[in-house]
Design a protein around this motif. Sequence first.
Motif, PDB file in Angstrom:
ATOM      1  N   LYS A 725       0.833  -1.208   0.000  1.00 25.81           N
ATOM      2  CA  LYS A 725       0.000   0.000   0.000  1.00 25.81           C
ATOM      3  C   LYS A 725       0.867   1.258   0.000  1.00 25.81           C
ATOM      4  N   GLN A 726       1.917   1.258   0.812  1.00 22.74           N
ATOM      5  CA  GLN A 726       2.784   2.434   0.883  1.00 22.74           C
ATOM      6  C   GLN A 726       3.511   2.668  -0.445  1.00 22.74           C
ATOM      7  N   HIS A 728       2.345   1.749  -3.387  1.00 22.96           N
ATOM      8  CA  HIS A 728       1.294   2.209  -4.296  1.00 22.96           C
ATOM      9  C   HIS A 728       1.051   3.705  -4.121  1.00 22.96           C
ATOM     10  N   LYS A 729       1.088   4.169  -2.868  1.00 26.93           N
ATOM     11  CA  LYS A 729       0.853   5.586  -2.586  1.00 26.93           C
ATOM     12  C   LYS A 729       1.906   6.483  -3.230  1.00 26.93           C
ATOM     13  N   LYS A 730       3.136   5.977  -3.331  1.00 27.03           N
ATOM     14  CA  LYS A 730       4.210   6.778  -3.923  1.00 27.03           C
ATOM     15  C   LYS A 730       3.896   7.166  -5.365  1.00 27.03           C
ATOM     16  N   ALA A 732       0.658   7.449  -6.530  1.00 26.18           N
ATOM     17  CA  ALA A 732      -0.749   7.851  -6.638  1.00 26.18           C
ATOM     18  C   ALA A 732      -0.927   9.108  -7.481  1.00 26.18           C
TER      19      ALA A 732
END
Length: 743
Positions: A725-726, A728-730, A732
């Motif tokens: 998830k972290q 993926h956030k990079k 976004a």
Amino acid sequence: MDELHLGDNEILFGADKTEGIVAAELAGRFIRLFIRRKNGVFFRDDPFHPFILVEQPALLAGFPGGHTIKSLTGSGEYKYMAEFGSWRDCMAARDFLAKKSGKTPSSRDVPYLYLSDPVHQHLLKSGKTLFKGTDFTSIGRLALDIETYCAEGFEFSNPQREEDRIISIAVMDENGYAEVLNGHDMTEATMLERLSEIIRERDPDVIEGHNIFRFDLEYIRVRAERHRVGLCWGRDGSEPRVHPSRFSIAERTIDYPRWDIFGRHIIDTYFLLLIYDISAREMESYGLKAAARHFGLAAPDRVYIEGNQISRRFDTDPDSLARYNLDDVRETLALSRLLSHSYFLQTSMFPYSYQNCLIRGNATKINALFLREYLRQGVAIPKSGAGGSFEGGYTDVLEYGVVGPIVHCDVASLYPSILISYQLTPAHDSLSLFLPLLKELREFRLTAKRLARTGADPFRRDYYQALQQAFKVLINSFYGYLGSPLHNFSDVALAAEVTRLGRETIKTMLAWLLERGAQPVEVDTDGIYFIPPSVVATAEKEELLVRELSQSLPGGIEVELDGRYRAMFSYKIKNYALLGYDGKMTVKGSGLRSRGIEKYLRAFMEEIIRLLLAGEGAKVEAVYRDYTQKLRDHEFGISWLAKSETLGESLAVYREKVRAGKRNPAAAYEIATKSPREFRAGDQISYYISGRRKGVTAYENCRPIADYDPAHPDENTDYYMDKLKQLHKKFARFLPGEKLLFD
């Protein structure tokens, strides 16, 4: 080679014309030269008079050893050369000077100059170099690789464990010879004795291996000591000299046990890969198999065996293990042939052994060219320059996200071109060697580059390609030499001026491109990635645009079109990905291709980047959901989730540092500490994270990969999903709903 007249330049290649020297060693009061001819290798002893340069003869007043003093001309601080009758006397004088002056040879502002390598000293004074007049194909190269057993319950072999014996040794040269020593047919001691016989019989100039210093040779040394087997590998029958050493490459420093074999060199292809990737930045792994695949050196029928299956193959299918071992040495030879050729050629220029030429920094090697010529002309040597900091090159990111099409242009050898174009020279170069040397290297490189393109003989084309690459590295290192205060002719103020002119040049190029409707994306010291103007829509027009840009700059500053790409993903400074018109993706920068993260995260990041570049960013969410579901369903093999770390210190040292607050606890060490088995420094441990919460502390929830049971999976799904998830956030902000290039 005749087309370049390489030996004609005495500053570059030394004044002595002796050809065929393949090694040089200290032998009493002589330097023993090993010279290869058609009928083999013979040796000749040169008289050796080691020296120390001093500011004043009075510094040696009271020294009991015999020596002579010779005056040098010129304004350099080291105006006198003290010569000694033996290397022992020279080292005694070094100690005398250190005590008298209160400064060691490596101190700042030391009143004497001592060079610690006797072979380097002799080559400096004599003008001799190794491999002069010698083709790469004519030297003796022997590749070596071992396979080892691993005791049950451990992940990796350790030579200190009795049962972790050497089970296979493969050797191969370029003349069709190959041999595998099989642990089923021989005892370990017999294998080691036979290996020594092979080295004496084949008499190689060079022994090559992949990670040979830190694994193969160290393993052989420990096992030979266990069996009291002498490793008489030297050309004089001596055993190798082994001592701790360090190899520094960019920001990375590697501790390793260095071997010196009398009359031979050792080339580690692992080191070659590290050096190669400093500029290329394209290696996913520095392992032999990955490198062979990367460079297209792996044979279609190459045997692959996972490391944890080596012992089982030895027990159940030793023939396949032998083929695997042979494939390792075959790929080692091929990799070395590709990457070491330029260092072979550099050894014919610089006064160093082949082994040392690989590990010495370029600035150090350039300094040696100056020392050699100044000493040949009897001119005093200046002290190392003063330190100081200065502003570096201009780098910037002007556009983020996915953009395209992209053209990359760069200034050919920006800083050397500025030095030549503006006639800039170091303040203390009284013989004015700097610019003529730089100009001649550039001319050599251009000629070699032309011959590499036009030569009819493929072997000669390879030779000239390696030669022009060697010259390119040297040319680009002249600026770095100026900025290093460690060397005798450096000039930090001049280096600062060169970078200032470099920044001005790049900014001038940016302004020129903007005026013509181009859209710069990223600037990196000597080049620009940009979107061409809409009217520049073909490769021919892009080339014309770059040519016109080059013509707008001062004479001697040449801009080249370095690449054309369908799209670019600009993530942050020096971190980007490129999609070629051939569909090939190139990823640059540690932020986009970190080797330190788990395999599933690397694969996920690669998929994101590929989709973004293809204009399919909308598909990223589906990939993210797929990876998330696979984690929930335990579909990833544990190797995709695990990390592997090497114990760099003993457990006792680790515990003491943790107790004293000098380091934090670490997962691999905690596993080793709690294990009933004995782990030592150098052992590798692969582990995964267990538990049920994402916020667990890794070192408190780590488990060895060997304990994982696929039938009862206990990996911490929440922990691994959160890491996904972290990551993926990079990305976004680069995903839809923002408009993408191909939407």
